[in-house]
Design a protein around this motif. Sequence first.
Motif, PDB file in Angstrom:
ATOM      1  N   ARG A   1       0.817  -1.174  -0.060  1.00 35.08           N
ATOM      2  CA  ARG A   1       0.149  -0.110   0.011  1.00 35.08           C
ATOM      3  C   ARG A   1       0.955   1.156   0.005  1.00 35.08           C
ATOM      4  O   ARG A   1       0.520   2.289  -0.844  1.00 35.08           O
ATOM      5  CB  ARG A   1      -0.807   0.027   1.175  1.00 35.08           C
TER       6      ARG A   1
ATOM      7  N   MET B   1       2.133   7.580  -5.900  1.00 36.47           N
ATOM      8  CA  MET B   1       1.061   8.645  -6.062  1.00 36.47           C
ATOM      9  C   MET B   1       1.985   9.917  -5.677  1.00 36.47           C
ATOM     10  O   MET B   1       1.648  10.736  -6.143  1.00 36.47           O
ATOM     11  CB  MET B   1       0.041   8.549  -4.972  1.00 36.47           C
TER      12      MET B   1
ATOM     13  N   LYS C   1       2.268  13.270  -7.453  1.00 39.43           N
ATOM     14  CA  LYS C   1       1.995  14.495  -6.893  1.00 39.43           C
ATOM     15  C   LYS C   1       3.157  15.412  -6.968  1.00 39.43           C
ATOM     16  O   LYS C   1       2.969  16.962  -7.104  1.00 39.43           O
ATOM     17  CB  LYS C   1       1.785  14.556  -5.529  1.00 39.43           C
TER      18      LYS C   1
ATOM     19  N   LEU D   1       0.415  17.431  -0.686  1.00 36.17           N
ATOM     20  CA  LEU D   1       0.594  16.287  -0.156  1.00 36.17           C
ATOM     21  C   LEU D   1      -0.695  15.603   0.073  1.00 36.17           C
ATOM     22  O   LEU D   1      -1.091  14.458  -0.270  1.00 36.17           O
ATOM     23  CB  LEU D   1       1.365  16.273   0.909  1.00 36.17           C
ATOM     24  N   ARG D   2      -1.658  16.350   0.775  1.00 35.78           N
ATOM     25  CA  ARG D   2      -2.898  15.609   1.235  1.00 35.78           C
ATOM     26  C   ARG D   2      -3.954  16.009   0.531  1.00 35.78           C
ATOM     27  O   ARG D   2      -4.218  16.914  -0.265  1.00 35.78           O
ATOM     28  CB  ARG D   2      -3.083  16.333   2.693  1.00 35.78           C
ATOM     29  N   ALA D   3      -5.080  14.972   0.585  1.00 36.46           N
ATOM     30  CA  ALA D   3      -6.438  15.212  -0.283  1.00 36.46           C
ATOM     31  C   ALA D   3      -7.234  15.051   0.836  1.00 36.46           C
ATOM     32  O   ALA D   3      -7.683  13.491   0.909  1.00 36.46           O
ATOM     33  CB  ALA D   3      -6.486  14.059  -1.579  1.00 36.46           C
TER      34      ALA D   3
ATOM     35  N   VAL E   1     -10.377  12.418  -0.010  1.00 38.30           N
ATOM     36  CA  VAL E   1      -9.943  11.236  -0.411  1.00 38.30           C
ATOM     37  C   VAL E   1      -9.619  10.498   1.042  1.00 38.30           C
ATOM     38  O   VAL E   1     -10.191   9.465   1.369  1.00 38.30           O
ATOM     39  CB  VAL E   1      -8.702  11.164  -1.172  1.00 38.30           C
ATOM     40  N   GLU E   2      -9.101  11.403   2.122  1.00 41.33           N
ATOM     41  CA  GLU E   2      -8.807  10.601   3.407  1.00 41.33           C
ATOM     42  C   GLU E   2     -10.101  10.061   4.160  1.00 41.33           C
ATOM     43  O   GLU E   2     -10.212   9.127   4.665  1.00 41.33           O
ATOM     44  CB  GLU E   2      -7.990  11.539   4.305  1.00 41.33           C
TER      45      GLU E   2
ATOM     46  N   VAL F   1     -11.318   7.033   2.647  1.00 36.56           N
ATOM     47  CA  VAL F   1     -10.716   6.017   2.798  1.00 36.56           C
ATOM     48  C   VAL F   1     -11.121   5.314   4.268  1.00 36.56           C
ATOM     49  O   VAL F   1     -11.304   4.425   4.456  1.00 36.56           O
ATOM     50  CB  VAL F   1      -9.027   6.076   3.004  1.00 36.56           C
TER      51      VAL F   1
ATOM     52  N   LEU G   1      -2.436   4.112   8.279  1.00 35.76           N
ATOM     53  CA  LEU G   1      -1.994   4.009   7.014  1.00 35.76           C
ATOM     54  C   LEU G   1      -1.772   5.070   6.063  1.00 35.76           C
ATOM     55  O   LEU G   1      -0.627   5.609   5.451  1.00 35.76           O
ATOM     56  CB  LEU G   1      -2.979   2.835   6.254  1.00 35.76           C
ATOM     57  N   ILE G   2      -2.638   6.070   6.307  1.00 37.31           N
ATOM     58  CA  ILE G   2      -2.671   7.276   5.483  1.00 37.31           C
ATOM     59  C   ILE G   2      -1.411   8.176   6.362  1.00 37.31           C
ATOM     60  O   ILE G   2      -0.794   8.821   5.415  1.00 37.31           O
ATOM     61  CB  ILE G   2      -4.024   8.165   5.588  1.00 37.31           C
TER      62      ILE G   2
ATOM     63  N   SER H   1       1.463   6.899   4.497  1.00 35.74           N
ATOM     64  CA  SER H   1       1.692   7.478   3.045  1.00 35.74           C
ATOM     65  C   SER H   1       2.264   9.016   3.042  1.00 35.74           C
ATOM     66  O   SER H   1       2.892   9.122   2.083  1.00 35.74           O
ATOM     67  CB  SER H   1       0.196   7.431   2.547  1.00 35.74           C
ATOM     68  N   ILE H   2       1.403   9.716   3.730  1.00 40.52           N
ATOM     69  CA  ILE H   2       1.937  10.954   3.578  1.00 40.52           C
ATOM     70  C   ILE H   2       3.345  11.201   3.835  1.00 40.52           C
ATOM     71  O   ILE H   2       4.130  12.057   3.335  1.00 40.52           O
ATOM     72  CB  ILE H   2       1.082  12.059   4.508  1.00 40.52           C
TER      73      ILE H   2
ATOM     74  N   GLN I   1       5.601  10.360   1.124  1.00 45.05           N
ATOM     75  CA  GLN I   1       5.270  11.057   0.044  1.00 45.05           C
ATOM     76  C   GLN I   1       5.895  12.402   0.248  1.00 45.05           C
ATOM     77  O   GLN I   1       6.755  13.119  -0.451  1.00 45.05           O
ATOM     78  CB  GLN I   1       3.963  11.467  -0.365  1.00 45.05           C
TER      79      GLN I   1
HETATM   80  O1  LIG Z   1      -5.089   9.490  -2.792  1.00 45.43           O
HETATM   81  C1  LIG Z   1      -3.977  10.132  -2.461  1.00 45.43           C
HETATM   82  O2  LIG Z   1      -3.958  11.300  -2.755  1.00 45.43           O
HETATM   83  C2  LIG Z   1      -3.054   9.409  -1.677  1.00 45.43           C
HETATM   84  O3  LIG Z   1      -1.927   9.910  -1.657  1.00 45.43           O
HETATM   85  C3  LIG Z   1      -3.391   8.303  -0.923  1.00 45.43           C
HETATM   86  C4  LIG Z   1      -3.791   8.436   0.513  1.00 45.43           C
HETATM   87  C5  LIG Z   1      -3.853   7.102   1.337  1.00 45.43           C
HETATM   88  O4  LIG Z   1      -2.921   6.762   1.960  1.00 45.43           O
HETATM   89  O5  LIG Z   1      -4.949   6.643   1.094  1.00 45.43           O
HETATM   90  C6  LIG Z   1      -2.813   9.217   1.234  1.00 45.43           C
HETATM   91  C7  LIG Z   1      -2.788  10.693   1.293  1.00 45.43           C
HETATM   92  C8  LIG Z   1      -4.027  11.515   0.829  1.00 45.43           C
HETATM   93  O6  LIG Z   1      -4.229  12.574   1.921  1.00 45.43           O
HETATM   94  C9  LIG Z   1      -5.033  10.631   0.817  1.00 45.43           C
HETATM   95  C10 LIG Z   1      -5.009   9.129   0.606  1.00 45.43           C
END
Ligand SMILES: O=C(O)C(=O)C[C@]1(C(=O)O)C=C[C@@H](O)C=C1
Length: 355
Positions: free
Chosen positions: A26, A33, A37, A44-46, A49-50, A53, A78-79, A82-83, A86
């Motif tokens: 993951r 991703m 970006k 970085l953050r969406a 979407v968070e 999820v 997990l999020i 990811s961040i 990233q």
């Molecule tokens: O969808 C994204 O933009 C991602 O980078 C994935 C993810 C995730 O881990 O699910 C991580 C950071 C974003 O803020 C939202 C979702």
Amino acid sequence: MREDIEDIRKRIEKIDNEILRMMANRTAAAVEMGKRKASDSLPLRAPDVEEKVIGRYVSKAKEFGMSEDSASTIARLLIHESIEQQGLIPRPAKSKRMLIIGGNGKMGQWLCRFFASRGHKIKIYDTTENIKYPCEKDLKQGVLEAEVVIIAVPISYTPMILEEVLSYNTSALIFDVSSVKTPSAEILKKGGKIAEVCSVHPMFGPETNSIIDENVVICNCGSYSAVDKAEELFDGANITKTDLDEHDKLMAYVLGLSHATNIAFFETLNRSGKSYSELSRVASTTFKDQVETSHNVVSDNAQLYYEIQNLNPYEQEVLSSLVDSVNTIKDAARKNNKDAFTKMMNEGKEYFGGN
Ligand SMILES: O=C(O)C(=O)C[C@]1(C(=O)O)C=C[C@@H](O)C=C1
């Protein structure tokens, strides 16, 4: 036949390994991703979407008969991972030459580490040497070569340094990171009219590892482009923008009140004549929590904590209100006034949202 306990443990271990492998997969997808970006200059953050999820985890958890709280915690973790990953992906187009004044202080070092991890080129101006980052001896030269100048010196020195930096007529983004803004307010506003100046306040200490989910306040000093640029530099944090004049009014509560309450707590214990070990043996949950927080306070930088009380002009009023509140508790107890006490408790609960 009943399965052996050790066999069940082995089965759990196998599942754990699977989970970790899946988590790594993951994160690898999130890194992909992140690269996209970075190349498309996206934040970085969406947040939307968070939310989706987390919602997905919670509803699936229900299906599987798992706790919703645990599912949401796992999704957030997990999020977060990811961040975090990233954030480490270099964005060469965004890489800036930074001069961190006071870069050897605790917060200064944090800023060096953080911005270096984001691919920026760091130089330090300080009274002492630093082996990790190049040091600039000449402030003027350092300021004129930098694209971003960060002032991370004690609150009482900030106005003087800010004035000097502004006198060099740089086109760099300039911001301080001090906890009280009033001493520098006039210069910051003057600077905001003639240069790219704003004022930043990271709401966490230098021991913080990750900026994700930490609060950062960015104060507008008249230059909107400076605010936008600073916001980009702290991408991933929870950013709140406010007017410079509002900052100290908020911090009189957020910092001054919470510090004072904890200082009063350990000061009272210290005057009690009871040793810490004696009290610890009979400690309650609230006592333990309070000790932990006030231990963090007492271990921190005394000069900074003094300046937060001393230099914020709104602090005296807040401290008077704290004394009034303590007196209300004292009076209610002394005068058998259960109603007054209950009213305080109920109104407090309301204040925090009713739960
Ligand atoms: O969808 C994204 O933009 C991602 O980078 C994935 C993810 C995730 O881990 O699910 C991580 C950071 C974003 O803020 C939202 C979702």
